[in-house]
Design a protein around this motif. Sequence first.
Motif, mmCIF file in Angstrom:
data_model
loop_
_atom_site.group_PDB
_atom_site.id
_atom_site.type_symbol
_atom_site.label_atom_id
_atom_site.label_comp_id
_atom_site.label_asym_id
_atom_site.label_seq_id
_atom_site.Cartn_x
_atom_site.Cartn_y
_atom_site.Cartn_z
ATOM 1 N N VAL A 136 0.298 21.551 -39.218
ATOM 2 C CA VAL A 136 1.302 22.445 -38.645
ATOM 3 C C VAL A 136 0.580 23.482 -37.793
ATOM 4 O O VAL A 136 -0.308 24.181 -38.287
ATOM 5 C CB VAL A 136 2.121 23.163 -39.749
ATOM 6 C CG1 VAL A 136 3.111 24.139 -39.124
ATOM 7 C CG2 VAL A 136 2.839 22.164 -40.638
ATOM 8 N N TYR A 137 0.945 23.526 -36.523
ATOM 9 C CA TYR A 137 0.452 24.558 -35.618
ATOM 10 C C TYR A 137 1.677 25.361 -35.188
ATOM 11 O O TYR A 137 2.660 24.787 -34.721
ATOM 12 C CB TYR A 137 -0.204 23.977 -34.370
ATOM 13 C CG TYR A 137 -1.500 23.215 -34.587
ATOM 14 C CD1 TYR A 137 -2.170 23.198 -35.808
ATOM 15 C CD2 TYR A 137 -2.064 22.515 -33.538
ATOM 16 C CE1 TYR A 137 -3.351 22.497 -35.973
ATOM 17 C CE2 TYR A 137 -3.255 21.811 -33.693
ATOM 18 C CZ TYR A 137 -3.885 21.803 -34.914
ATOM 19 O OH TYR A 137 -5.059 21.107 -35.075
ATOM 20 N N ILE A 138 1.597 26.667 -35.335
ATOM 21 C CA ILE A 138 2.691 27.539 -34.911
ATOM 22 C C ILE A 138 2.167 28.445 -33.809
ATOM 23 O O ILE A 138 1.227 29.218 -34.028
ATOM 24 C CB ILE A 138 3.235 28.381 -36.084
ATOM 25 C CG1 ILE A 138 3.777 27.465 -37.182
ATOM 26 C CG2 ILE A 138 4.308 29.346 -35.583
ATOM 27 C CD1 ILE A 138 4.169 28.187 -38.453
ATOM 28 N N LYS A 139 2.775 28.313 -32.640
ATOM 29 C CA LYS A 139 2.409 29.140 -31.494
ATOM 30 C C LYS A 139 3.610 29.994 -31.129
ATOM 31 O O LYS A 139 4.717 29.493 -31.023
ATOM 32 C CB LYS A 139 2.049 28.275 -30.288
ATOM 33 C CG LYS A 139 0.893 27.351 -30.486
ATOM 34 C CD LYS A 139 0.696 26.515 -29.231
ATOM 35 C CE LYS A 139 -0.236 25.362 -29.472
ATOM 36 N NZ LYS A 139 -0.408 24.526 -28.297
ATOM 37 N N LYS A 140 3.357 31.278 -30.961
ATOM 38 C CA LYS A 140 4.396 32.179 -30.484
ATOM 39 C C LYS A 140 3.874 32.822 -29.208
ATOM 40 O O LYS A 140 2.676 33.075 -29.084
ATOM 41 C CB LYS A 140 4.705 33.256 -31.519
ATOM 42 C CG LYS A 140 5.321 32.706 -32.785
ATOM 43 C CD LYS A 140 5.653 33.813 -33.761
ATOM 44 C CE LYS A 140 6.253 33.229 -35.021
ATOM 45 N NZ LYS A 140 6.472 34.241 -36.034
ATOM 46 N N ASP A 141 4.762 33.070 -28.282
ATOM 47 C CA ASP A 141 4.348 33.707 -27.031
ATOM 48 C C ASP A 141 3.585 34.993 -27.310
ATOM 49 O O ASP A 141 4.015 35.814 -28.130
ATOM 50 C CB ASP A 141 5.558 34.020 -26.149
ATOM 51 C CG ASP A 141 6.173 32.767 -25.554
ATOM 52 O OD1 ASP A 141 5.479 31.730 -25.522
ATOM 53 O OD2 ASP A 141 7.344 32.835 -25.125
ATOM 54 N N ASN A 142 2.461 35.137 -26.672
ATOM 55 C CA ASN A 142 1.637 36.347 -26.755
ATOM 56 C C ASN A 142 1.145 36.650 -28.164
ATOM 57 O O ASN A 142 0.900 37.806 -28.503
ATOM 58 C CB ASN A 142 2.391 37.559 -26.222
ATOM 59 C CG ASN A 142 2.906 37.325 -24.828
ATOM 60 O OD1 ASN A 142 2.311 36.578 -24.057
ATOM 61 N ND2 ASN A 142 4.009 37.947 -24.489
ATOM 62 N N ALA A 143 1.025 35.633 -29.011
ATOM 63 C CA ALA A 143 0.579 35.867 -30.382
ATOM 64 C C ALA A 143 -0.483 34.836 -30.763
ATOM 65 O O ALA A 143 -0.607 33.785 -30.134
ATOM 66 C CB ALA A 143 1.756 35.778 -31.346
#
Length: 153
Positions: free
Chosen positions: A44-51
Amino acid sequence: MSNDINQISQINSQIEAYFDGIEHTIFNGSMFAPWRGSFEVKKVYIKKDNADIKCDLDVRLQHWPEGVVVKVYKHKALAALPSVNNADIAREFLKQEPVPSKFWKETFYFSHRTDLDDARYVLREGNDMTPADADTCLTMLKGFIEEIEAILN
């Protein structure tokens, strides 16, 4: 601001590449040859904008009781954690009261080690991850797999 976003994006890409390398080594590396063909890996990879990116690899062998995994993760910190999400399984195999895993809800250590609140960490600041840190994660993963195998046998 744009420079900060670019820097975060670059760090996230590098960390994702390190985790892809860890996963590749699990399935193909000589250090994991004794268990070849027995691995289950949930990624599981979780990417959030600017984070910062959060990466989790839940690694287990097919014959392990359900819920027993070694979690290699980068959230804020970079770490490897032998765990189980069922207190009864922990009790049955560890022959002791389950020890809750610090910072992971409804998760218990699946290990006889007593220092894992701190010893599971490779880096407290996971964004500083290097290839050497990825190798440390792999070494820790192998050690935890060996320990879990001994506990189950």
